[in-house]
Design a protein around this motif. Structure first.
Motif, PDB file in Angstrom:
ATOM      1  N   LYS A 121       0.696  -1.278  -0.235  1.00 39.57           N
ATOM      2  CA  LYS A 121       0.032   0.134  -0.044  1.00 39.57           C
ATOM      3  C   LYS A 121       0.839   1.230  -0.002  1.00 39.57           C
ATOM      4  O   LYS A 121       0.366   2.517  -0.305  1.00 39.57           O
ATOM      5  CB  LYS A 121      -0.837   0.096   1.141  1.00 39.57           C
ATOM      6  CG  LYS A 121      -1.946  -1.052   1.016  1.00 39.57           C
ATOM      7  CD  LYS A 121      -3.035  -1.009   2.283  1.00 39.57           C
ATOM      8  CE  LYS A 121      -4.174  -1.989   2.265  1.00 39.57           C
ATOM      9  NZ  LYS A 121      -5.097  -1.887   3.355  1.00 39.57           N
ATOM     10  N   SER A 122       2.129   1.209   0.366  1.00 42.15           N
ATOM     11  CA  SER A 122       3.099   2.550   0.564  1.00 42.15           C
ATOM     12  C   SER A 122       3.324   2.781  -0.964  1.00 42.15           C
ATOM     13  O   SER A 122       4.015   3.790  -1.217  1.00 42.15           O
ATOM     14  CB  SER A 122       4.289   1.938   1.680  1.00 42.15           C
ATOM     15  OG  SER A 122       4.700   0.951   1.015  1.00 42.15           O
ATOM     16  N   GLU A 124       3.735   3.450  -5.187  1.00 36.85           N
ATOM     17  CA  GLU A 124       2.971   4.544  -5.832  1.00 36.85           C
ATOM     18  C   GLU A 124       2.246   3.680  -6.899  1.00 36.85           C
ATOM     19  O   GLU A 124       1.165   4.057  -7.151  1.00 36.85           O
ATOM     20  CB  GLU A 124       4.072   5.525  -6.359  1.00 36.85           C
ATOM     21  CG  GLU A 124       3.464   6.440  -7.387  1.00 36.85           C
ATOM     22  CD  GLU A 124       2.357   7.680  -6.462  1.00 36.85           C
ATOM     23  OE1 GLU A 124       1.524   8.158  -6.838  1.00 36.85           O
ATOM     24  OE2 GLU A 124       2.776   8.017  -5.378  1.00 36.85           O
ATOM     25  N   LYS A 127      -1.097   2.939  -5.391  1.00 32.91           N
ATOM     26  CA  LYS A 127      -2.146   4.081  -5.450  1.00 32.91           C
ATOM     27  C   LYS A 127      -2.645   4.330  -6.749  1.00 32.91           C
ATOM     28  O   LYS A 127      -3.624   5.023  -6.995  1.00 32.91           O
ATOM     29  CB  LYS A 127      -1.322   5.519  -4.833  1.00 32.91           C
ATOM     30  CG  LYS A 127      -0.855   5.100  -3.474  1.00 32.91           C
ATOM     31  CD  LYS A 127      -0.053   6.381  -3.011  1.00 32.91           C
ATOM     32  CE  LYS A 127       0.548   6.142  -1.490  1.00 32.91           C
ATOM     33  NZ  LYS A 127       1.291   7.231  -0.949  1.00 32.91           N
ATOM     34  N   GLN A 128      -1.814   4.053  -7.918  1.00 36.38           N
ATOM     35  CA  GLN A 128      -2.295   4.345  -9.216  1.00 36.38           C
ATOM     36  C   GLN A 128      -3.184   3.466  -9.648  1.00 36.38           C
ATOM     37  O   GLN A 128      -3.737   3.793 -10.750  1.00 36.38           O
ATOM     38  CB  GLN A 128      -1.059   4.472 -10.102  1.00 36.38           C
ATOM     39  CG  GLN A 128      -0.052   5.499  -9.919  1.00 36.38           C
ATOM     40  CD  GLN A 128       0.974   5.699 -10.762  1.00 36.38           C
ATOM     41  OE1 GLN A 128       1.405   4.885 -11.651  1.00 36.38           O
ATOM     42  NE2 GLN A 128       1.851   6.626 -10.555  1.00 36.38           N
TER      43      GLN A 128
END
Length: 276
Positions: A121-122, A124, A127-128
């Motif tokens: 989850k950390s 990028e 998140k994309q």
């Protein structure tokens, strides 16, 4: 489908275990393999501590690989697909069952995946990704007889990342599923391999639910061998009900309670009263 089951008991048993994900929590652990379509129990191995596995120093196989191979031994060469959960899934297991001409599909733990393929989850990258997005990876290796094999790893984002390893299904196939969101019910993409896993993995859980719906027991049953005896009795009865449904015209519906009542009547020779 292959999974664990637990017989609830609190007696003095050297091989008693605690599994917080099971309803019983404490008891005897069983390794069970069932038919994925009917939940017919095919084989059971009782966990007895270190004696469950090979004791020879020459055997270097992981314990999970040894258990799965024992359960699947009689199906070697049948080209069947074994559905397993993340506790068992590993590259070593796929290689071992490949030698037995068996296929495997199962979810996988993060710590058994190469670090460069793990999506946390950390990152990028996580998140994309939108819900329903997935990535595919392949693993190629050569078997002992020279045959080339390819395994597929799917990293699918639902609420979190789900990892699924398979050597049976084409990881390029896509489907869809429905999820709740702030906008209501939405349809998102889902790899077919995840759909197959969700469809066929629940055989052991269904067998346990059917067995516990009308289980046989007696008061003061603290001896572990009595618990095991009644477990096998209930499993045999549940399997008999499945065979009855398969061989009866139009698959005549009969609950496990009704089936056990008819079974007792056939042994006793007297009609019993209505069971509330």
């Amino acid at each position: 489908s292959l999974d664990e089951s637990l017989i609830r008991c609190f007696g003095r048993i050297q091989f008693k275990v605690r599994i917080i994900t099971k309803a019983a929590r404490y008891g005897m652990k069983l390794y069970v393999i069932t038919d994925a379509m009917t939940a017919f129990v095919l084989k059971v191995i009782v966990y007895t501590g270190k004696y469950t596995y090979h004791q020879s120093d020459s055997v270097s196989e992981k314990k999970t690989v040894q258990v799965v191979k024992q359960l699947c031994k009689q199906y070697a060469g049948s080209h069947r697909t074994i559905y397993i959960d993340r506790f068992y899934t590993s590259i070593d297991l796929l290689k071992a069952l490949d030698e037995m001409d068996l296929y495997v599909t199962g979810t996988m733990m993060k710590n058994r995946i190469p670090k460069d393929l793990v999506i946390t989850k950390s990152l990028e990258e996580f998140k994309q990704m939108s819900r329903g997005d997935f990535k595919r990876h392949t693993y190629n290796y050569t078997m002992n007889d020279g045959r080339q094999k390819t395994y597929g790893l799917v990293c699918w984002k639902d609420r979190d990342i789900v990892y699924c390893l398979t050597n049976r299904t084409n990881t390029n196939e896509e489907g869809c599923c429905y999820r709740r969101s702030a906008a209501g019910i939405v349809c998102i993409q889902r790899p077919k391999v995840i759909e197959y896993y969700n469809t066929y993995m629940g055989g052991v859980d269904i067998a346990d639910m059917r067995r516990l719906h009308c289980n046989s027991t007696i008061m003061g049953q603290n001896r572990w061998w009595l618990k095991l005896f009644f477990y096998l009795l209930d499993v045999g009865t549940s399997n008999a009900l499945i065979l009855y449904r398969e061989t009866t015209e139009k698959n005549k519906k009969m609950t496990i309670v009704e089936f056990k009542s008819k079974l007792v009547e056939s042994f006793v020779g007297t009609k019993i009263g209505t069971i509330e």
